[in-house]
Design a protein around this motif. Structure first.
Motif, PDB file in Angstrom:
ATOM      1  N   GLY A 196       0.842  -1.199   0.000  1.00 48.53           N
ATOM      2  CA  GLY A 196       0.000   0.000   0.000  1.00 48.53           C
ATOM      3  C   GLY A 196       0.865   1.231   0.000  1.00 48.53           C
ATOM      4  O   GLY A 196       1.965   1.244  -0.575  1.00 48.53           O
ATOM      5  N   SER A 197       0.391   2.290   0.642  1.00 47.37           N
ATOM      6  CA  SER A 197       1.170   3.528   0.703  1.00 47.37           C
ATOM      7  C   SER A 197       0.798   4.303   1.961  1.00 47.37           C
ATOM      8  O   SER A 197      -0.315   4.182   2.473  1.00 47.37           O
ATOM      9  N   ILE A 198       1.763   5.078   2.435  1.00 47.07           N
ATOM     10  CA  ILE A 198       1.561   5.981   3.557  1.00 47.07           C
ATOM     11  C   ILE A 198       2.182   7.319   3.188  1.00 47.07           C
ATOM     12  O   ILE A 198       3.355   7.384   2.815  1.00 47.07           O
ATOM     13  N   PHE A 199       1.393   8.364   3.268  1.00 54.49           N
ATOM     14  CA  PHE A 199       1.864   9.703   2.906  1.00 54.49           C
ATOM     15  C   PHE A 199       2.490   9.726   1.512  1.00 54.49           C
ATOM     16  O   PHE A 199       3.478  10.414   1.263  1.00 54.49           O
ATOM     17  N   GLY A 200       1.914   8.931   0.590  1.00 61.43           N
ATOM     18  CA  GLY A 200       2.406   8.925  -0.777  1.00 61.43           C
ATOM     19  C   GLY A 200       3.622   8.067  -1.012  1.00 61.43           C
ATOM     20  O   GLY A 200       4.104   7.957  -2.142  1.00 61.43           O
ATOM     21  N   GLN A 201       4.153   7.422   0.031  1.00 60.90           N
ATOM     22  CA  GLN A 201       5.330   6.579  -0.105  1.00 60.90           C
ATOM     23  C   GLN A 201       4.896   5.114  -0.138  1.00 60.90           C
ATOM     24  O   GLN A 201       4.101   4.669   0.681  1.00 60.90           O
TER      25      GLN A 201
ATOM     26  N   ALA B 152      17.099   8.996   6.699  1.00 62.85           N
ATOM     27  CA  ALA B 152      15.682   9.098   6.364  1.00 62.85           C
ATOM     28  C   ALA B 152      15.353  10.351   5.558  1.00 62.85           C
ATOM     29  O   ALA B 152      14.531  10.312   4.648  1.00 62.85           O
ATOM     30  N   MET B 153      15.993  11.480   5.892  1.00 60.43           N
ATOM     31  CA  MET B 153      15.644  12.727   5.232  1.00 60.43           C
ATOM     32  C   MET B 153      15.972  12.702   3.741  1.00 60.43           C
ATOM     33  O   MET B 153      15.364  13.404   2.946  1.00 60.43           O
ATOM     34  N   ALA B 154      16.958  11.861   3.331  1.00 62.74           N
ATOM     35  CA  ALA B 154      17.319  11.788   1.915  1.00 62.74           C
ATOM     36  C   ALA B 154      16.177  11.253   1.068  1.00 62.74           C
ATOM     37  O   ALA B 154      16.107  11.503  -0.132  1.00 62.74           O
ATOM     38  N   ALA B 155      15.254  10.517   1.687  1.00 62.94           N
ATOM     39  CA  ALA B 155      14.153   9.910   0.944  1.00 62.94           C
ATOM     40  C   ALA B 155      13.164  10.933   0.409  1.00 62.94           C
ATOM     41  O   ALA B 155      12.346  10.615  -0.444  1.00 62.94           O
ATOM     42  N   ILE B 156      13.229  12.159   0.898  1.00 62.97           N
ATOM     43  CA  ILE B 156      12.320  13.193   0.407  1.00 62.97           C
ATOM     44  C   ILE B 156      12.507  13.388  -1.096  1.00 62.97           C
ATOM     45  O   ILE B 156      11.555  13.586  -1.843  1.00 62.97           O
ATOM     46  N   SER B 157      13.766  13.287  -1.548  1.00 59.39           N
ATOM     47  CA  SER B 157      14.040  13.469  -2.965  1.00 59.39           C
ATOM     48  C   SER B 157      14.341  12.170  -3.689  1.00 59.39           C
ATOM     49  O   SER B 157      14.133  12.055  -4.891  1.00 59.39           O
ATOM     50  N   ASP B 158      14.851  11.146  -2.969  1.00 56.68           N
ATOM     51  CA  ASP B 158      15.240   9.900  -3.618  1.00 56.68           C
ATOM     52  C   ASP B 158      15.185   8.754  -2.612  1.00 56.68           C
ATOM     53  O   ASP B 158      16.094   8.609  -1.787  1.00 56.68           O
ATOM     54  N   PRO B 159      14.154   7.905  -2.644  1.00 54.88           N
ATOM     55  CA  PRO B 159      14.035   6.814  -1.677  1.00 54.88           C
ATOM     56  C   PRO B 159      15.244   5.890  -1.647  1.00 54.88           C
ATOM     57  O   PRO B 159      15.590   5.357  -0.603  1.00 54.88           O
ATOM     58  N   MET B 160      15.912   5.696  -2.793  1.00 50.67           N
ATOM     59  CA  MET B 160      17.069   4.824  -2.817  1.00 50.67           C
ATOM     60  C   MET B 160      18.225   5.387  -1.998  1.00 50.67           C
ATOM     61  O   MET B 160      19.098   4.649  -1.544  1.00 50.67           O
ATOM     62  N   ALA B 161      18.236   6.700  -1.804  1.00 51.13           N
ATOM     63  CA  ALA B 161      19.331   7.337  -1.078  1.00 51.13           C
ATOM     64  C   ALA B 161      19.173   7.228   0.435  1.00 51.13           C
ATOM     65  O   ALA B 161      20.042   7.685   1.174  1.00 51.13           O
ATOM     66  N   THR B 162      18.082   6.632   0.884  1.00 49.53           N
ATOM     67  CA  THR B 162      17.923   6.476   2.332  1.00 49.53           C
ATOM     68  C   THR B 162      18.965   5.535   2.914  1.00 49.53           C
ATOM     69  O   THR B 162      19.303   5.609   4.077  1.00 49.53           O
ATOM     70  N   THR B 163      19.481   4.641   2.091  1.00 48.13           N
ATOM     71  CA  THR B 163      20.466   3.662   2.541  1.00 48.13           C
ATOM     72  C   THR B 163      21.860   4.129   2.165  1.00 48.13           C
ATOM     73  O   THR B 163      22.195   4.223   0.991  1.00 48.13           O
ATOM     74  N   SER B 164      22.665   4.427   3.160  1.00 43.22           N
ATOM     75  CA  SER B 164      24.062   4.819   2.929  1.00 43.22           C
ATOM     76  C   SER B 164      24.943   3.630   3.282  1.00 43.22           C
ATOM     77  O   SER B 164      25.132   3.301   4.460  1.00 43.22           O
TER      78      SER B 164
END
Length: 518
Positions: A351-356, A373-385
């Motif tokens: 499903g989705s939450i807040f469009g994610q 987490a904040m990187a996901a605002i522009s790119d979900p793949m960037a949440t993982t460093s």
């Protein structure tokens, strides 16, 4: 690996200052003082306790050198600010008590009270009652944060905080440095395993030292440093306190200057073999302190916090997930010791939450690195460093594993894929960086031109007994010790979990992992 975005929502909510208004009603039998000046900065001890059902109190934090600033708001009216207030790892930002009318209680004591409510949309609500007094350059403060209601949790809590601080003169030193950090054999016999004395990197605030490769867990857990800090500063843990550096553990030392300024240093071993036995687990209470289920493996990042947010915020998207966390310790199926790492891909409904997007199956993953987490605002793949700074040349990664693929494999659209078998993945990647801030993420960890060496292993067969694995790194570029590198080791119960393709119930057990360096 792709992670869910929900942690960024929590971070945004919890960094907002909390404002309350002080009561301006004089208490019976008191008089309003004339010309009182209590403004300034105060430094003292802040003790926080969590009161649970039945009146049971549990420690929720202690800050020995908490700063509280007091400013003038009007005639005999002051504002107070408690900087970075938190409990049980949950930060509520600054608590500000505004418009506090001072009343004369006699004998040079001036009191005030405050009542208000706290509302952090989508996260928590609470009532705040505060009372305090000024006397002889000392501020005392009692905070009762009642009826704390956390979203997704039916139990109310009360948080009690007490503070006593002394007014600073303004001439106190702000220097907070570790000047010397040594291991002396005369202090503790275990210190003899230290081969080279620690090097303090003031720029990165790190302390690193090397030890004998034959050092035992008992010896590494009994190291006792002698620490010298700036004049009139203090350090926690104190000099002469035994610290546990076994199994890749790090120890954080907080230096507090005379004026209350704090600086953190992280001490760690840099040896020729890095060993992880997966014995050290804690609970991550940074988001939901009442939940002692969000397992955190010391030294590793995982997908557990993403699932915690699905559990607590999923209802906003019509998602109800009450199952277990995908990464947790195994105590009844280990290779050695008392615990192993159990990675199990779980059915998070989709499903989705807040469009994610929320995947049908969340792949269980642990890795060396961090989650932004904040990187996901522009790119979900960037949440993982992926990766940690690495000053050695890794040759291979070894360990032991068991694996069982799940029976039902779903694609990214949540459709069951008949005849498709899941597979586990283990990988290691060494890549070059220009600074510590540079990182590879889920979109480029295996394809970037910065990669110097990598290794990967996948398996779709049942492995029902602990079996050794060995990831031998293949170098595509020459290693240069003068350059900076990051090293990532990644384990996943579902190899294509980054693209939301995984099987429910795929289980990967990992134990006794070693990184062997040249």
């Amino acid at each position: 690996m792709k992670k869910n975005l929900f942690l960024c929502l929590f971070a945004a909510l919890c960094t907002t200052s909390v404002f309350t208004s002080c009561s301006d009603d004089d208490q019976p039998g008191t008089t309003t003082p004339v010309g009182v000046d209590v403004t300034g900065n105060y430094k003292g001890a802040l003790d926080v306790k969590l009161v649970m059902a039945g009146g049971i109190e549990a420690p929720a934090g202690n800050v020995p050198s908490q700063l509280v600033s007091v400013t003038k708001s009007g005639e005999n009216v002051v504002n107070l600010k408690i900087t970075d207030f938190s409990f049980s790892g949950m930060s509520l930002g600054d608590i500000e008590l505004e418009g506090c009318q001072l009343t004369d209680a006699g004998n040079g004591t001036y009191t005030f009270t405050s009542t208000s409510s706290l509302e952090v949309s989508g996260l928590l609500s609470a009532d705040i009652d505060a009372k305090g007094s000024f006397a002889n350059e000392t501020l005392t403060l009692d905070l009762d944060i009642d009826n704390v209601k956390l979203v997704g949790n039916p139990v109310d809590y009360t948080v009690k905080a007490t503070y006593s601080g002394t007014k600073l003169s303004g001439t106190e030193s702000s220097e907070a440095k570790i000047l010397s950090f040594v291991f002396d054999e005369k202090t503790a016999a275990a210190n003899s395993v230290v081969l080279e004395q620690p090097v303090i990197d003031e720029a990165s605030k790190t302390i690193k030292f090397t030890v004998n490769a034959a050092a035992t867990t008992e010896e590494l857990s009994g190291l006792t440093p002698t620490i010298e800090v700036s004049d009139k500063a203090t350090v926690t843990p104190a000099s002469g306190t035994t610290a546990d550096f076994s199994n890749g553990k790090t120890v954080t030392y907080t230096v507090t200057a005379e004026n209350g300024t704090t600086v953190e240093y992280v001490a760690s071993i840099s040896g020729n073999v890095s060993f992880y036995d997966f014995e050290s687990w804690t609970y991550d209470t940074s988001m939901y302190p009442e939940e002692n289920q969000i397992y955190m493996l010391d030294g590793w990042a995982s997908c557990n916090n993403a699932v915690a947010l699905i559990k607590n915020l999923g209802v906003l998207g019509g998602i109800v997930y009450t199952g277990e966390y995908p990464v947790r310790p195994s105590t009844d199926d280990v290779y050695a010791g008392e615990k192993a790492a159990l990675l199990e891909s779980v059915d998070t409904k989709g499903g989705s939450i807040f469009g994610q997007k929320v995947p049908k199956v969340t792949a269980a993953t642990i890795f060396l690195g961090s989650f932004d987490a904040m990187a996901a605002i522009s790119d979900p793949m960037a949440t993982t460093s992926f990766g940690i700074m690495y000053d050695k040349q890794p040759v291979k990664v070894t360990g032991y594993y068991k694996y069982t693929p799940g029976a039902e494999f779903y694609n990214a659209d949540g459709n069951l894929q008949e005849g498709v078998t899941d597979k586990c993945a283990m990988s290691a990647v060494l890549y070059e960086v220009s600074s510590e801030d540079e990182t590879l993420n889920g979109s480029n960890i295996y394809t970037s031109d910065k990669i110097v060496a990598k290794a990967m292993f996948t398996n779709d067969q049942v492995v029902d007994t602990y079996t050794p694995f060995e990831l031998n790194l293949e170098y595509v570029k020459e290693y240069d010790s003068s350059k900076k590198y990051k090293f990532a080791v990644i384990f996943s119960a579902s190899a294509d979990g980054a693209n939301y393709n995984a099987a429910v119930g795929s289980k990967l057990l990992i134990d006794n992992v070693s990184i062997v360096n040249k």
